[in-house]
Design a protein around this motif. Structure first.
Motif, PDB file in Angstrom:
ATOM      1  N   GLY A 266       0.806  -1.220   0.000  1.00 13.95           N
ATOM      2  CA  GLY A 266       0.000   0.000   0.000  1.00 13.95           C
ATOM      3  C   GLY A 266       0.838   1.267   0.000  1.00 13.95           C
ATOM      4  N   GLU A 267       1.965   1.252   0.715  1.00 11.11           N
ATOM      5  CA  GLU A 267       2.849   2.425   0.699  1.00 11.11           C
ATOM      6  C   GLU A 267       3.385   2.657  -0.712  1.00 11.11           C
ATOM      7  N   ALA A 268       3.801   1.582  -1.367  1.00 12.56           N
ATOM      8  CA  ALA A 268       4.320   1.705  -2.735  1.00 12.56           C
ATOM      9  C   ALA A 268       3.221   2.207  -3.678  1.00 12.56           C
ATOM     10  N   VAL A 269       2.011   1.691  -3.492  1.00 15.85           N
ATOM     11  CA  VAL A 269       0.895   2.111  -4.349  1.00 15.85           C
ATOM     12  C   VAL A 269       0.509   3.566  -4.073  1.00 15.85           C
ATOM     13  N   ALA A 270       0.631   4.002  -2.832  1.00 15.76           N
ATOM     14  CA  ALA A 270       0.314   5.401  -2.500  1.00 15.76           C
ATOM     15  C   ALA A 270       1.247   6.338  -3.268  1.00 15.76           C
ATOM     16  N   ILE A 271       2.541   6.049  -3.241  1.00 15.34           N
ATOM     17  CA  ILE A 271       3.490   6.864  -4.011  1.00 15.34           C
ATOM     18  C   ILE A 271       3.145   6.759  -5.498  1.00 15.34           C
ATOM     19  N   GLY A 272       2.812   5.546  -5.931  1.00 13.58           N
ATOM     20  CA  GLY A 272       2.473   5.317  -7.338  1.00 13.58           C
ATOM     21  C   GLY A 272       1.231   6.090  -7.760  1.00 13.58           C
ATOM     22  N   MET A 273       0.238   6.197  -6.876  1.00 13.83           N
ATOM     23  CA  MET A 273      -0.976   6.948  -7.227  1.00 13.83           C
ATOM     24  C   MET A 273      -0.660   8.433  -7.354  1.00 13.83           C
ATOM     25  N   LEU A 274       0.179   8.944  -6.434  1.00 17.43           N
ATOM     26  CA  LEU A 274       0.536  10.365  -6.520  1.00 17.43           C
ATOM     27  C   LEU A 274       1.294  10.636  -7.814  1.00 17.43           C
ATOM     28  N   PHE A 275       2.171   9.707  -8.191  1.00 20.80           N
ATOM     29  CA  PHE A 275       2.893   9.887  -9.460  1.00 20.80           C
ATOM     30  C   PHE A 275       1.919   9.816 -10.644  1.00 20.80           C
ATOM     31  N   ALA A 276       0.967   8.908 -10.579  1.00 21.09           N
ATOM     32  CA  ALA A 276      -0.018   8.801 -11.671  1.00 21.09           C
ATOM     33  C   ALA A 276      -0.809  10.098 -11.808  1.00 21.09           C
ATOM     34  N   VAL A 277      -1.127  10.726 -10.684  1.00 25.36           N
ATOM     35  CA  VAL A 277      -1.852  11.998 -10.727  1.00 25.36           C
ATOM     36  C   VAL A 277      -0.934  13.095 -11.286  1.00 25.36           C
ATOM     37  N   PHE A 278       0.306  13.084 -10.841  1.00 25.77           N
ATOM     38  CA  PHE A 278       1.320  14.040 -11.323  1.00 25.77           C
ATOM     39  C   PHE A 278       1.460  13.943 -12.850  1.00 25.77           C
ATOM     40  N   VAL A 279       1.539  12.721 -13.360  1.00 24.79           N
ATOM     41  CA  VAL A 279       1.642  12.505 -14.810  1.00 24.79           C
ATOM     42  C   VAL A 279       0.340  12.926 -15.498  1.00 24.79           C
ATOM     43  N   SER A 280      -0.796  12.601 -14.884  1.00 28.95           N
ATOM     44  CA  SER A 280      -2.092  12.968 -15.481  1.00 28.95           C
ATOM     45  C   SER A 280      -2.185  14.474 -15.677  1.00 28.95           C
ATOM     46  N   GLU A 281      -1.711  15.236 -14.683  1.00 29.61           N
ATOM     47  CA  GLU A 281      -1.766  16.703 -14.785  1.00 29.61           C
ATOM     48  C   GLU A 281      -0.991  17.183 -16.005  1.00 29.61           C
ATOM     49  N   ARG A 282       0.170  16.565 -16.229  1.00 28.44           N
ATOM     50  CA  ARG A 282       0.997  16.982 -17.361  1.00 28.44           C
ATOM     51  C   ARG A 282       0.456  16.425 -18.686  1.00 28.44           C
ATOM     52  N   PHE A 283      -0.040  15.213 -18.652  1.00 25.45           N
ATOM     53  CA  PHE A 283      -0.531  14.560 -19.872  1.00 25.45           C
ATOM     54  C   PHE A 283      -1.795  15.246 -20.396  1.00 25.45           C
ATOM     55  N   TYR A 284      -2.699  15.576 -19.492  1.00 28.33           N
ATOM     56  CA  TYR A 284      -3.964  16.197 -19.909  1.00 28.33           C
ATOM     57  C   TYR A 284      -3.937  17.713 -19.802  1.00 28.33           C
ATOM     58  N   GLY A 285      -2.862  18.257 -19.210  1.00 31.96           N
ATOM     59  CA  GLY A 285      -2.774  19.697 -19.045  1.00 31.96           C
ATOM     60  C   GLY A 285      -3.852  20.266 -18.133  1.00 31.96           C
ATOM     61  N   ARG A 286      -4.134  19.567 -17.051  1.00 27.31           N
ATOM     62  CA  ARG A 286      -5.089  20.116 -16.075  1.00 27.31           C
ATOM     63  C   ARG A 286      -4.621  19.803 -14.660  1.00 27.31           C
ATOM     64  N   SER A 287      -5.193  20.479 -13.698  1.00 30.35           N
ATOM     65  CA  SER A 287      -4.692  20.315 -12.332  1.00 30.35           C
ATOM     66  C   SER A 287      -5.639  19.502 -11.449  1.00 30.35           C
ATOM     67  N   PHE A 288      -5.063  18.575 -10.719  1.00 32.97           N
ATOM     68  CA  PHE A 288      -5.821  17.870  -9.671  1.00 32.97           C
ATOM     69  C   PHE A 288      -5.305  18.274  -8.295  1.00 32.97           C
ATOM     70  N   ALA A 289      -4.507  19.318  -8.246  1.00 32.36           N
ATOM     71  CA  ALA A 289      -3.883  19.746  -6.988  1.00 32.36           C
ATOM     72  C   ALA A 289      -3.186  18.554  -6.334  1.00 32.36           C
ATOM     73  N   GLU A 290      -2.249  17.994  -7.078  1.00 35.15           N
ATOM     74  CA  GLU A 290      -1.524  16.814  -6.594  1.00 35.15           C
ATOM     75  C   GLU A 290      -0.906  17.075  -5.228  1.00 35.15           C
ATOM     76  N   HIS A 291      -0.423  18.313  -5.011  1.00 30.27           N
ATOM     77  CA  HIS A 291       0.192  18.610  -3.715  1.00 30.27           C
ATOM     78  C   HIS A 291      -0.822  18.484  -2.579  1.00 30.27           C
TER      79      HIS A 291
END
Ligand code: NAD
Ligand code: ZN
Length: 363
Positions: A266-291
Motif C-alpha cells: 500500500g505504501e508503494a501504491v500510494a506513491i504510485g498513485m501520486l505519481f499517476a496523478v502528477f503525470v495525469s496533470e501533465r498529460f492532460y494539461g489540467r490540475s488535480f492539486a496533486e500537492h
C-alpha cells in the motif's frame, strides 16, 4: 453480509462480517465439499499463532480432514521457493483433485495459495479467508501470483476461488502500518470509480484512528463492491480491469527495486498513485492539486515521495516490464477526473523526465 461475486467464468459467494469464519462448515457443505474432504490451510507465521487453531478446530469439529502449512510472513514469502514448498507439502499430505486449499491470511498468502491451487494437479479448488484490510482487494477477482526478483507478480494465473470468507474480527490484531497499507487500495477504489466515496473518505476518515467499527466496515464493503463490479465486466484484464492497476505501475517497480517488503504494498501504491496523478496533470494539461492529495495522504502517514536511494532510470526499466506494457512501451492508468481513469501510452523520455521532476518536487 453476503455478496455474490460474478465473473464470466464463475459465480461464488462472499461472506463478510464479525464471526464469518464460523460459517465455514455450512458453506463448505453447500459447495459440495462433504465432511471427510481434505482441506489444506496455507497461512503465515504471524497469522498462524493468532487464528490457525481456531479455524482448524472449526473445520475439524465438522469432520473435515485438515492439514496446514505455514510460510514466513511478509512480501518476500511470495516466492518460487515457498510455492515449491507448498506443492511438496500438498503432495505429501495426499491432496487429490477433490481437496480444497484454504488461504488464511493477507494478500501474500492469498496470492501464493491461490497460485498453488491453480497449478496443483492442473488446478484444484480453494477458498480465500482474508485477514488484512488490503485483502478486501486481493481476495476478490481470482488473480493469483508469485513474485520474481525481476518483477512483481510475474508468474501467476487467473483462478477464481470457490468462496471468500472475510471474518472482520481477525482485523483487530492488524498493526497500524498494515491498516494503512490496506487503506491505500480503498483510496484507489474511490479514485478510479467513485467520486462520492472519495468525498466521503475525505470527510469521514481524517486519520487512521477513524478506521474502525462502522466506518471500517463501510470502506471494506465499498472497496469490495467496486472491485467486484470491475471484475464482473472484465475477468481476464482485456479492458477495464487494467484500471485497478492505478498507482501500480510505479508501485510495483518500487517494490521490486527496493526489495520486496521494504515498503508495504500500500505504501508503494500510494506513491504510485501520486505519481499517476502528477503525470495525469501533465498529460492532460489540467490540475488535480496533486500537492493537496499528497498532504491528504501524508496525514495518514503514507510516504509521498520517492525514496532517496532509488534511481529513476532503474524504475523506468522496471516499469517497462510491467504486465500492461506492450513492446516495451509503458502504459499507465491516468486520472481523467476523480472517479474516472483511462490507460495511456507514455514515451520513455517523457516518463523519465517526469520521474525526475516528481523526485525533485517539494525540494
Ligand atoms: P500480507 O499478506 O503480507 O499481510 C501483511 C502483514 O500482516 C503480514 O506480516 C501478515 O503476517 C500480517 N497479518 C495478516 N493478517 C493479520 C492479522 N489479522 N493480524 C495481525 N497481523 C496480520 O500483505 P497484504 O497487505 O495483505 O497483501 C499484499 C499483497 O497482496 C501484495 O503481494 C500484493 O501484490 C497483493 N495484492 C494482490 C491483489 C490481487 O488481485 N490478487 C490485489 C491487491 C494486492
Ligand atoms: Zn494492489
Amino acid at each position: 453480509i453476503e455478496r455474490t461475486i460474478e465473473t464470466a467464468t464463475k459465480r461464488y459467494p462472499l461472506l463478510l462480517g464479525d464471526g464469518a469464519a464460523r460459517e465455514l462448515p455450512s458453506l463448505l457443505r453447500s459447495l459440495a465439499c462433504p465432511p471427510g474432504t481434505k482441506l489444506f490451510i496455507i497461512t503465515d507465521d504471524t497469522v498462524a499463532p493468532l487464528y490457525l487453531d481456531e479455524v482448524r478446530a472449526t473445520l475439524a469439529a465438522a469432520e473435515y480432514d485438515v492439514y496446514a502449512y505455514v510460510i514466513p510472513s511478509g512480501e518476500a514469502a511470495k516466492s518460487f521457493d515457498n510455492y515449491y514448498a507448498c506443492q511438496t507439502a500438498a503432495i505429501k499430505c495426499g491432496l487429490d483433485r477433490r481437496s480444497v486449499i484454504v488461504a488464511l491470511g493477507g494478500g501474500v498468502v492469498g496470492d501464493l495459495a491461490g497460485f498453488v491451487a491453480a497449478t496443483y494437479m492442473r488446478g484444484i479448488r480453494y477458498i480465500q479467508m482474508p485477514t488484512t484490510l488490503l485483502a478486501h482487494d486481493s481476495a476478490v477477482g481470482g488473480k493469483v501470483a508469485i513474485n520474481h526478483p525481476l518483477g512483481k507478480n510475474m508468474i501467476g494465473a487467473f483462478h477464481q476461488p470457490e468462496a471468500v470468507v472475510y471474518d472482520t474480527a481477525f482485523l483487530r490484531t492488524l498493526p497500524e502500518r498494515e491498516i494503512r497499507s490496506g487503506f491505500a487500495e480503498v483510496i484507489k477504489h474511490a479514485l478510479i470509480r467513485d467520486r462520492r466515496f472519495y468525498e466521503w473518505l475525505r470527510a469521514e476518515i481524517k486519520t487512521l484512528a477513524d478506521l474502525h467499527g462502522d466506518k471500517l466496515a463501510y470502506c471494506i464493503e465499498k472497496g469490495i463492491d467496486i472491485k467486484a463490479s470491475v471484475v464482473r465486466e472484465d475477468e481476464k484484464e482485456t479492458g477495464v480491469r487494467a484500471h485497478l492497476n492505478f498507482g501500480h505501475t510505479l508501485g510495483h517497480a518500487l517494490e521490486s527495486e527496493l526489495g520486496y517488503g521494504t515498503l508495504t504494498h500500500g505504501e508503494a501504491v500510494a506513491i504510485g498513485m501520486l505519481f499517476a496523478v502528477f503525470v495525469s496533470e501533465r498529460f492532460y494539461g489540467r490540475s488535480f492539486a496533486e500537492h493537496r492529495l499528497a498532504d491528504w495522504f501524508s496525514g495518514y502517514g503514507f510516504p509521498v515521495s520517492l525514496p532517496a536511494a532509488v534511481q529513476t532510470s532503474r524504475l523506468l526499466e522496471k516499469m517497462k516490464s510491467d504486465k500492461k506494457a506492450y513492446a516495451g512501451t509503458v502504459r499507465m492508468v491516468l486520472l481523467c477526473e476523480i472517479g474516472d481513469v483511462e490507460v495511456a501510452e507514455l514515451e520513455d523520455d517523457k516518463l523519465l523526465a517526469w520521474l525526475n521532476e516528481f523526485a525533485r518536487r517539494g525540494e
